[in-house]
Structures are given as structure tokens and as C-alpha cells.
Scaffold this motif. Structure first.
Motif, mmCIF file in Angstrom:
data_model
loop_
_atom_site.group_PDB
_atom_site.id
_atom_site.type_symbol
_atom_site.label_atom_id
_atom_site.label_comp_id
_atom_site.label_asym_id
_atom_site.label_seq_id
_atom_site.Cartn_x
_atom_site.Cartn_y
_atom_site.Cartn_z
ATOM 1 N N GLY A 23 -41.683 -16.616 16.703
ATOM 2 C CA GLY A 23 -41.757 -16.422 15.257
ATOM 3 C C GLY A 23 -41.081 -17.541 14.489
ATOM 4 O O GLY A 23 -41.540 -17.940 13.413
ATOM 5 N N TYR A 24 -39.988 -18.067 15.054
ATOM 6 C CA TYR A 24 -39.272 -19.162 14.386
ATOM 7 C C TYR A 24 -40.121 -20.431 14.340
ATOM 8 O O TYR A 24 -40.165 -21.125 13.318
ATOM 9 C CB TYR A 24 -37.962 -19.424 15.110
ATOM 10 N N PHE A 25 -40.791 -20.748 15.451
ATOM 11 C CA PHE A 25 -41.575 -21.982 15.517
ATOM 12 C C PHE A 25 -42.969 -21.834 14.915
ATOM 13 O O PHE A 25 -43.619 -22.842 14.622
ATOM 14 C CB PHE A 25 -41.710 -22.448 16.973
ATOM 15 N N ALA A 26 -43.437 -20.610 14.737
ATOM 16 C CA ALA A 26 -44.794 -20.394 14.227
ATOM 17 C C ALA A 26 -44.986 -21.067 12.869
ATOM 18 O O ALA A 26 -44.096 -21.035 12.002
ATOM 19 C CB ALA A 26 -45.079 -18.900 14.113
ATOM 20 N N GLU A 27 -46.143 -21.720 12.718
ATOM 21 C CA GLU A 27 -46.542 -22.369 11.465
ATOM 22 C C GLU A 27 -45.549 -23.459 11.047
ATOM 23 O O GLU A 27 -45.234 -23.623 9.863
ATOM 24 C CB GLU A 27 -46.703 -21.332 10.352
ATOM 25 N N THR A 28 -45.062 -24.195 12.037
ATOM 26 C CA THR A 28 -44.183 -25.326 11.751
ATOM 27 C C THR A 28 -44.635 -26.537 12.571
ATOM 28 O O THR A 28 -45.469 -26.418 13.467
ATOM 29 C CB THR A 28 -42.708 -25.018 12.111
ATOM 30 N N LYS A 29 -44.073 -27.677 12.261
ATOM 31 C CA LYS A 29 -44.289 -28.887 13.044
ATOM 32 C C LYS A 29 -42.951 -29.322 13.624
ATOM 33 O O LYS A 29 -41.943 -29.372 12.908
ATOM 34 C CB LYS A 29 -44.867 -30.002 12.178
ATOM 35 N N GLN A 30 -42.955 -29.613 14.904
ATOM 36 C CA GLN A 30 -41.721 -29.991 15.581
ATOM 37 C C GLN A 30 -41.973 -31.236 16.427
ATOM 38 O O GLN A 30 -43.054 -31.393 17.006
ATOM 39 C CB GLN A 30 -41.232 -28.855 16.493
ATOM 40 N N THR A 31 -40.982 -32.116 16.466
ATOM 41 C CA THR A 31 -41.051 -33.298 17.327
ATOM 42 C C THR A 31 -40.188 -33.051 18.558
ATOM 43 O O THR A 31 -38.976 -32.853 18.447
ATOM 44 C CB THR A 31 -40.564 -34.545 16.585
ATOM 45 N N ILE A 32 -40.823 -33.027 19.719
ATOM 46 C CA ILE A 32 -40.137 -32.744 20.975
ATOM 47 C C ILE A 32 -40.383 -33.897 21.938
ATOM 48 O O ILE A 32 -41.535 -34.221 22.252
ATOM 49 C CB ILE A 32 -40.632 -31.416 21.586
ATOM 50 N N LEU A 33 -39.305 -34.534 22.384
ATOM 51 C CA LEU A 33 -39.374 -35.665 23.315
ATOM 52 C C LEU A 33 -40.327 -36.759 22.818
ATOM 53 O O LEU A 33 -41.123 -37.314 23.565
ATOM 54 C CB LEU A 33 -39.822 -35.178 24.705
ATOM 55 N N GLY A 34 -40.248 -37.010 21.519
ATOM 56 C CA GLY A 34 -41.033 -38.088 20.941
ATOM 57 C C GLY A 34 -42.465 -37.727 20.580
ATOM 58 O O GLY A 34 -43.184 -38.547 20.016
ATOM 59 N N LYS A 35 -42.899 -36.510 20.896
ATOM 60 C CA LYS A 35 -44.256 -36.081 20.561
ATOM 61 C C LYS A 35 -44.206 -34.989 19.495
ATOM 62 O O LYS A 35 -43.331 -34.137 19.513
ATOM 63 C CB LYS A 35 -44.970 -35.555 21.804
ATOM 64 N N THR A 36 -45.158 -35.037 18.571
ATOM 65 C CA THR A 36 -45.214 -34.071 17.482
ATOM 66 C C THR A 36 -46.177 -32.949 17.835
ATOM 67 O O THR A 36 -47.305 -33.200 18.279
ATOM 68 C CB THR A 36 -45.653 -34.741 16.167
#
Length: 391
Positions: free
Chosen positions: A356-369
Motif C-alpha cells: 500500500g505504501y509503494f502503490a501508485e508511486t515511482k521509486q528508484t531502486i539500485l539505479g533503476k526507476t
């Protein structure tokens, strides 16, 4: 001067002795202070005192905030802003109150989890568990009603979403939604009703339930890890520890640490007030507070009525759990099925909360979006896609 003080003490003491059986009261208090506790009682058994401390903190800081707060659509946001920027130490009281609400939910949950793991809910302490679950539910309602009062954007729209979910309940949903909102939309009547519940109804109700809960705990005593019906009522000093000073000292240390954590979070990680509520401007991806997020996210995987039914089972199962788990064993290693079920519930809360926290968001993880969909599932975004979207 000393003679006058001694004479005054004697007069006051005699006044009380003439009206109360002081010796009987002192004996009763002494018995409670010296009441032996099971030997396994340790630091994890201080969560109850921590929850009580946070409740008292919430009442005191809430009273200070009421000196300036105005529960109206026009003045609520401005009054909170005044508290945070102008009132003497107002920012600190507001942050302690906000963080205290979050920490109280965490501590009450951990207290319930400790009770579940140690099997302390079993006979004859079923009612102690039921009152504890009721306290947890009331604590969540406390958070829900208080969240709207600053009248900012996130609070307004989160309350709108929450009351919409309540409105989907079969047969009585529309009545519940209208009763909560005081009309068809979240507005002045809503903030007025939430204010009354948060400041008057809930504190008195919670204080009453706390009194019953504490009475049951002191009357029935702390549970041992022995099977139901085989608890040892031993008075051997080697098998028990005294409530005072041993356990009281543990609680005192924990409460000082909790106060330090509460003030530190208030200073170093303050909650932002945000923007004033605007019914005409809907923020992107509105979500409830973190303590409702797992249940809110579960609703996305079911049709509306089925989802509400599944979510409604959680508090019901919690309340009746002592009457479901009828085994005599209390030790966690001797209750593999019950402990596994509890672990799965906690794990699912964490998973659905994170989704639920990550839903409908954009996150950059290990250099990838990655772009997360409404279910919290990640989808990699290439640089070309970002350029095409004009981002």
C-alpha cells in the motif's frame, strides 16, 4: 517554624484518620505493591505501562492544544498553524501529540502481540483480552478522528476515502457515512463531530475501559507459562519476583526511554502541516494513515462487499480468539498452530502495508526507476518512456 509545620501535619493527618480507614487503605496498597509476579515477567511486559503513559501524554498535550485550536472549517487549519509557529512551545506540544498518537498504536499492538505469544489471553483471563482488544480498536478510532482536525489536504481526502469505505457496508453503510460526515460531504459538520468524539467521547470511554482492564490485570494477576488449570500460586521467593521495586524499576527505565524517544522524534522528524484542505483539488493517490493502510490495500484485491467482509473479520476474530484457541497450553513452543497463524497475520500486515505504501508511486531502486501500480507491483520504466511522457 518547625513546630508550626509539625502541628499542621498532625492536624491534617488527624483529619484524614477521622474520615478514612487509613490503615486499611495502606494495607491494601502495600499488598498490591508487594504482590509477587511470575518469574518470567520481564522487559516485554512493560508495554502496558508504556501505553498508559502515552495515553496520559495525549490527554495532557491535547488539553494544551485546545487552548488555541478552533474546530471550524475556516479556523481549524489557521489555529494549528498558529500553534506551530507562534504559540509558546506550541510546535513541541503538537509534535509530541502527533507522534504520541502513532507510538500509542504501535505500543498497544505490541502489548497485544506479547499477550498472544505468551498465551496470557487464556482462561481465566478472556475478559482481560477482550478489553485489551477494545482498547486497541478505540486507539485506532482515536487516530482516525484526530487525523482530520488539522484540516489539511491529506487529512481531508483521507477522511473522505475512509468514510466512503464505511458507506459501502451493506444495508447500514449510507447511514454510517452520513452520521460520520454529518451530511453528504466532508465539511464543517464532519470536523465538529470528529472533534466531539476525539476530545470528549473517546477519552472518557477509553479511560473507563483502561480502568476495567487494569482492575482485571491486578485482580487476576499476571499469567504464567503453565498450562491452563496448572498455574502455580507459589509464594516461594525463588519462583517469583516482587512487583515493587523490581518490576516498577523496569517500567520506570522504559518510560524515561520512551519519553526521550518521543521528544527526539518530535524535534528531529516533525510532521508537516501541509496545505489547507481544498475540496476542489484532489491530490494524487490518496491513502489513509499507515495503521489503516494494510486493511485499505486488502480491499483492492476483492469486490467491494467481499473486501469489507474480509476486513471486518479481523477485529471480530481478535475479540473471540480466546474462545477459538481452547488448548490448555500457554508456552509458545507448545502452540505451533496458534503461533504460526499469528506470525502469518503479522507478516501479511507488513506485506500489505508495504504494498500500500509503494502503490501508485515511482521509486528508484539500485539505479533503476520503477512505477508501482495500484496493487503495489513494480514495473520498470525506461528512459525513453520517461521522455515520451514528458517527465
Amino acid at each position: 517554624m518547625k513546630l508550626k509545620r509539625d502541628a499542621m501535619k498532625k492536624i491534617v493527618k488527624q483529619w484524614f484518620y477521622d474520615r478514612f480507614d487509613v490503615e486499611k487503605l495502606s494495607k491494601l496498597l502495600g499488598e498490591q505493591l508487594r504482590k509477587p509476579l511470575p518469574k518470567h515477567i520481564g522487559w516485554f511486559h512493560t508495554f502496558g505501562s508504556m501505553a498508559l503513559f502515552l495515553f496520559v501524554s495525549q490527554v495532557l498535550t491535547g488539553m494544551l492544544l485546545l487552548l488555541y485550536y478552533r474546530p471550524t472549517v475556516d479556523e481549524a487549519f489557521g489555529s494549528v498553524k498558529f500553534i506551530m509557529t507562534t504559540a509558546n512551545q506550541g510546535w513541541l506540544y503538537r509534535q509530541v501529540h502527533a507522534w504520541g498518537a502513532n507510538l500509542m498504536i504501535v505500543v498497544v499492538f505490541l502489548h497485544m502481540l506479547r499477550t498472544f505469544v505468551t498465551g496470557s489471553f487464556k482462561k481465566p483471563r478472556e475478559l482481560t483480552w477482550v478489553t485489551g482488544v477494545t482498547l486497541f480498536i478505540f486507539t485506532l478510532i482515536f487516530g482516525f478522528t484526530g487525523y482530520l482536525l488539522p484540516w489539511n489536504q491529506l487529512a481531508y481526502w483521507a477522511t473522505t476515502v475512509g468514510t466512503e469505505v464505511a458507506g459501502a457496508v451493506p444495508w447500514v453503510g449510507m447511514f454510517i457515512k452520513t452520521m460520520l460526515r454529518g451530511g453528504s460531504m466532508v465539511g464543517g459538520e464532519t470536523i465538529s463531530r470528529f472533534f466531539v468524539c476525539h476530545v470528549i467521547l473517546l477519552p472518557w470511554a477509553l479511560a473507563f475501559i483502561i480502568f476495567i482492564h487494569l482492575f482485571l490485570v491486578r485482580y487476576q494477576g499476571m499469567s504464567t507459562l503453565d498450562p491452563v488449570g496448572s498455574e502455580k500460586d507459589s509464594k516461594d521467593a525463588k519462583e517469583t519476583i516482587p512487583f515493587f521495586p523490581d518490576h516498577v524499576l523496569k517500567e520506570g527505565i522504559v518510560l524515561f526511554l520512551l519519553l526521550g524517544i518521543l521528544v527526539t522524534l518530535s524535534v528531529l522528524a516533525p510532521f508537516d502541516l501541509g496545505e489547507k484542505a481544498d475540496p476542489l483539488q484532489t491530490p494524487y493517490a490518496i491513502k489513509p494513515e499507515w495503521y489503516f493502510l494494510p486493511m485499505y490495500h486488502v480491499l483492492k484485491y476483492f469486490p467491494k462487499l467481499a473486501g469489507i467482509f474480509v476486513v471486518s473479520l479481523a477485529p471480530l476474530v481478535l475479540i473471540i480468539w480466546p474462545f477459538i484457541d481452547r488448548s490448555r497450553q500457554r508456552h509458545p513452543l507448545k502452540r505451533p498452530v496458534s503461533i504460526t497463524f499469528g506470525a502469518l497475520v503479522v507478516f501479511s500486515l507488513l506485506i500489505f502495508g508495504l504494498l500500500g505504501y509503494f502503490a501508485e508511486t515511482k521509486q528508484t531502486i539500485l539505479g533503476k526507476t520503477y512505477e508501482f501500480d495500484i496493487y503495489g507491483m513494480p514495473h520498470p520504466i525506461s528512459a525513453e518512456t520517461t521522455v515520451q511522457k514528458g517527465e
